[in-house]
Design an enzyme around this catalytic site. Structure first.
Site: not given
Ligand code: UD1
Length: 423
Positions: A22-23, A117, A122, A307, A399
């Site tokens: 999925k991701n 979220c 996030r 996850d 989903r």
């Molecule tokens: C992706 C995955 C999700 C997985 C996550 C971590 C998809 C669609 N989703 O989510 O299933 O759980 O990686 O492996 O691929 N953060 C910030 N600022 C930012 C971006 C992130 O502070 O601009 C923080 C987030 O709040 C969180 C952490 O970084 O605490 C990790 O987030 P991130 O790695 O960005 O996850 P996603 O890409 O949203």
């Protein structure tokens, strides 16, 4: 309303095929917005998030169709839109991953602020800071984010945290920038390697994905050739089935997977007393006696994946002894714990950690899942519980898991979907 009803006490047995990741697939779909020609993506799971991403791409002007079973054909128009409908962005956070490709191609993007979220904060500040470093202007007002750049220039970017989404969006935005971009402290997830490979097939010059430093050499234009790409198997789906086997004391073989992507889980399961036999493209998992407690620290890849944290917690809640699970990726990812407690688990959450005192058994109960992976954890708990468990929040499972209950039923689980009219 739809819910799943599980009668516990039946160990999983047999073989199960694993769907495409999925991701990875959601990001490759977004990445195809940069293509100059047709993109064929294979091994696409039929899950709700994919259907939502299809709508996002169509709303931007791409032609998207199913060419065959699990095969998507995407052809972006020359002149795409630059803003996805608010309701789609609200429905699926991964919609923010169109920002990088659109900024690269259209030089502007407008998106509804994705906001909080259920699994914790996030923000997308790291994505936006990255765009700014490349020379884009970012304005946030009235709940929208506007990003615009007359010209994008390569830059040296250090991420405060190895965010998966930020790494992906910055990588996409840098592809057509002038000069070289280096992303340091980049996320190392296998899905990032998929995107690098996909973009390079389109004509980008990216290397380093899978390490913490990614180098993108900007190119003037991408190649106008059709591409055909097969997505990697879903390591989180595979891990969920491994844990379902451990919790139900069964024995299964997972086919069509990349065992290397599951090393952190394999190591923990072995430590807990589960038999895990790893072959080139398959894993056999066997669990007979009660598991031993183990401590788990959730970290970005190659650490233990966030996850799989809820499914691991549910499994360890039946182990002998006390386990400590520490979540270092998403702050609010223990919301499901109260539901497991209703089934008899003994879990105390203290800040970022859960203290899990193993109990000998769960009892079936009616539980409500707060998010996708928590829903999976509740189904797993139901497999091991005495009596019947009903899990509400099945739409969340749809989903991210393709044919979840069908696959479990094929392994011997007593599980069925109940559909009622009540609210
Ligand atoms: C992706 C995955 C999700 C997985 C996550 C971590 C998809 C669609 N989703 O989510 O299933 O759980 O990686 O492996 O691929 N953060 C910030 N600022 C930012 C971006 C992130 O502070 O601009 C923080 C987030 O709040 C969180 C952490 O970084 O605490 C990790 O987030 P991130 O790695 O960005 O996850 P996603 O890409 O949203």
């Amino acid at each position: 309303m739809e819910r799943l009803e599980i009668e516990g006490g039946y160990p999983l047995q047999g073989e199960v095929p694993i769907s495409g990741a999925k991701n990875a697939v959601l990001k490759l779909m977004a990445a195809s917005l940069l293509a100059e020609n047709e993109c064929i993506i294979r091994n696409v799971p039929l899950i709700k998030d994919v259907l939502t991403m299809i709508e996002v791409l169509r709303s931007l002007g791409a032609e998207v169709s199913w060419a065959d079973h699990a095969v998507l054909r995407i052809v972006p128009k020359k002149d795409l839109g630059y803003s996805a409908p608010d309701e789609l962005v609200r429905e699926m956070r991964a919609s923010v991953q169109v920002m990088g490709p659109l900024l690269s191609r259209m030089r502007k993007v407008k998106l509804f602020q994705p906001g909080g979220c259920v699994i914790g904060q996030r923000p997308i500040d790291l994505h936006l800071k990255g765009f700014q470093s490349l020379g884009a202007k970012v304005v946030e007002e009235h709940g929208y984010i506007y990003v615009q750049a007359d010209k994008l220039r390569g830059a040296d970017i250090h991420l405060d945290f190895p965010s998966v989404g930020a790494t992906e969006n910055i990588m996409a935005a840098a592809i057509l920038a002038e000069g070289v971009t280096v992303i340091r402290n980049a996320a190392k997830e296998p899905e990032i390697i998929e995107e690098q490979n996909f973009y390079n097939r389109l004509g980008a010059h990216i290397r380093g994905a899978g390490t913490d430093m990614i180098r993108i050499e900007g190119v003037k234009a991408l190649r106008s050739i059709p591409i055909d790409y097969t997505v990697i198997p879903d390591r989180i789906e595979a891990g969920t089935f491994m844990l379902a086997t451990a919790i139900s004391k069964g024995e299964i073989r997972l086919k069509e997977i990349i065992p290397e992507h599951l090393e952190s889980l394999t190591a923990k399961l072995k430590e807990a007393g589960v038999e895990v036999e790893v072959k080139e493209e398959s894993i056999r998992v066997k669990a007979g006696k009660r598991l031993r407690a183990v401590d788990v620290t959730v970290l970005p890849y190659p650490g233990f994946p966030t996850d799989l944290q809820p499914q691991m917690t549910a499994t360890l809640a039946l182990a002998e002894g006390t386990s400590l699970l520490t979540e270092n990726v998403f702050s609010g990812r223990f919301r499901y714990v109260d539901e497991l407690v209703r089934m008899g688990a003994n879990i105390r959450v203290e800040g970022r950690s859960a203290v899990v005192k193993g109990v000998p058994c769960f009892t079936g109960a009616s539980v409500v899942a707060p998010d996708l992976r928590a829903a999976a954890a509740m189904v797993l708990a139901g497999l091991a519980a005495k009596g019947k468990t009903t899990v509400e929040g099945v739409d969340l499972l749809d989903r991210g898991y393709e044919k979840f209950e069908e696959k479990l039923a094929s392994l011997g689980a007593r599980i069925k979907r109940l559909v009622t009219d009540e609210e």
